[in-house]
Scaffold this motif. Sequence first.
Motif, PDB file in Angstrom:
ATOM      1  N   TYR A 254      40.041  44.617  34.970  1.00 14.28           N
ATOM      2  CA  TYR A 254      39.200  45.814  35.093  1.00 14.28           C
ATOM      3  C   TYR A 254      39.511  46.680  33.880  1.00 14.28           C
ATOM      4  O   TYR A 254      40.665  47.053  33.646  1.00 14.28           O
ATOM      5  CB  TYR A 254      39.483  46.535  36.405  1.00 14.28           C
ATOM      6  N   LYS A 283      35.890  42.900  33.571  1.00 15.73           N
ATOM      7  CA  LYS A 283      34.925  43.679  34.346  1.00 15.73           C
ATOM      8  C   LYS A 283      34.985  45.136  33.888  1.00 15.73           C
ATOM      9  O   LYS A 283      35.811  45.912  34.376  1.00 15.73           O
ATOM     10  CB  LYS A 283      35.221  43.566  35.842  1.00 15.73           C
ATOM     11  N   VAL A 285      34.334  49.062  33.457  1.00 16.88           N
ATOM     12  CA  VAL A 285      33.932  50.188  34.293  1.00 16.88           C
ATOM     13  C   VAL A 285      33.783  51.411  33.395  1.00 16.88           C
ATOM     14  O   VAL A 285      34.310  51.457  32.288  1.00 16.88           O
ATOM     15  CB  VAL A 285      34.960  50.470  35.416  1.00 16.88           C
ATOM     16  N   TRP A 395      25.912  47.169  36.968  1.00  7.82           N
ATOM     17  CA  TRP A 395      27.077  46.300  37.112  1.00  7.82           C
ATOM     18  C   TRP A 395      28.398  47.027  36.840  1.00  7.82           C
ATOM     19  O   TRP A 395      29.451  46.652  37.365  1.00  7.82           O
ATOM     20  CB  TRP A 395      26.967  45.020  36.291  1.00  7.82           C
ATOM     21  N   ASN A 399      31.419  46.860  39.412  1.00  6.52           N
ATOM     22  CA  ASN A 399      32.792  46.516  39.023  1.00  6.52           C
ATOM     23  C   ASN A 399      33.789  47.541  39.559  1.00  6.52           C
ATOM     24  O   ASN A 399      34.907  47.200  39.951  1.00  6.52           O
ATOM     25  CB  ASN A 399      32.911  46.435  37.500  1.00  6.52           C
ATOM     26  N   ASP A 402      34.402  46.814  43.159  1.00  9.39           N
ATOM     27  CA  ASP A 402      35.251  45.630  43.280  1.00  9.39           C
ATOM     28  C   ASP A 402      36.712  45.994  43.019  1.00  9.39           C
ATOM     29  O   ASP A 402      37.621  45.496  43.690  1.00  9.39           O
ATOM     30  CB  ASP A 402      34.778  44.562  42.289  1.00  9.39           C
TER      31      ASP A 402
END
Length: 439
Positions: A254, A283, A285, A395, A399, A402
């Motif tokens: 992340y 991912k 953010v 997305w 993320n 998640d």
Amino acid sequence: MSRLTPYVFSIVTSQRLLRWQRKLAEFRRSKAGKPHLVTVYLRISDPHSYILLQVLKALSTRYDIAFDFRTVLRLQENMYPAPGLWEQNAFADSAYLANIYGLDFPIAPPITTPELAHSATAQLLHCELQGDYLDKASAIFETYWQDQSDALNSLIDARIANNVECYQHHLLANETLLQNKGHYLSAMLHYGEKPGSEWYWGLSRLEYLEQRLTTLGAVKNATVDPISARTPTPVEPEPATDTRAASASPIINYWSARSPYSYIGLIRARELAARHGVALVIKPVLPMVMRRMQVPQQKGMYIIRDTKREAEKHNIKFGFSADPLGAAVERCYALFEHASENNLGNEFLETFARSVWAEGIDAATDAGMKTIVETAGLNWSLAKPLLNNEDWRGWAQENLLDMYENGLWGVPSFRYQQIAVFGQDRLDRLEQAIIDDRS
């Protein structure tokens, strides 16, 4: 962004400036005849404080230092975006460190109450003005964290427990000092006066304090090993070509384009994945500020300086920086899908991070982004029309959810199978999990 910004960053993080500041601080200390004074900020409900406390006696045995203990209790709300997740991670992280350093630590968090924490804090505050804080604090912390409430109550003077309010000004003075000196965490060690003052977070940054004290000639007992030498030598991985090296489980990262820790973490995670033949899935953010959250200036300054010493440790270029907050981040994320479709997603993000954090490239300009895109191996003429693409907003928020779902709240964070860790400091934990998994 001003063209001078990267030069200001490079000056603030330069080794030459750091050496000068340290030299000046040492000159003033020596001239005043003062000891090597380390201020220690401890919080009874902080597991990192508990494990740090356990090594301080050995630290004072090896080095010619004096301690100034400062007990704190309340967290600065604007510094902790998700205090519940922070505390949960702090316990797991401290358990991991305690195992590495051979320290005492409970299997589960203690069952306690705010009243008990306040009473224990008041007792600790009272002990600050006596000469045996370290011994008394060690006993109080041990009984608190080992869930021995009866033993803890026996260590707290009833006159103190019944008059906790009398220690509120003392507590406020300590918490204000921590804030005014430029920090927000407990389990912190502070050494030196401005301009040569520096912060060291618990066991994770103790090596830097030990290096500084050694350079100053403050070692008084070389027969005692440095505390940071207790960390184990990393397990040598088997060659990635070994048939067992490949794993179906990837490392999840992340990540934020605006986080300097994310820049370092990405490089280290990429190297880790390559060593073990594991896939790395990034991912991205949105940065906290772009999610309408606060990042106070003092937190930002500490992060930049801490990133610099971590970058130096891992031989990563850092410091000639052009903060990408705002348009530069948006343009980066707008092109991530395009880069991924060309099998260059990770390469693009790493190139972007290195460009803005180490090479002073302004990614908010077409000239800057063109350099980044082409360096990553992409075609600028194909990428440029996509800069205003807004699909990434969906997305990026997904993320984020998640990340939350896996018990994480900030970047960089990493996950391998069921193990989730916050910060690039704990990539060694993921590496051990990968090694264990394949064997």
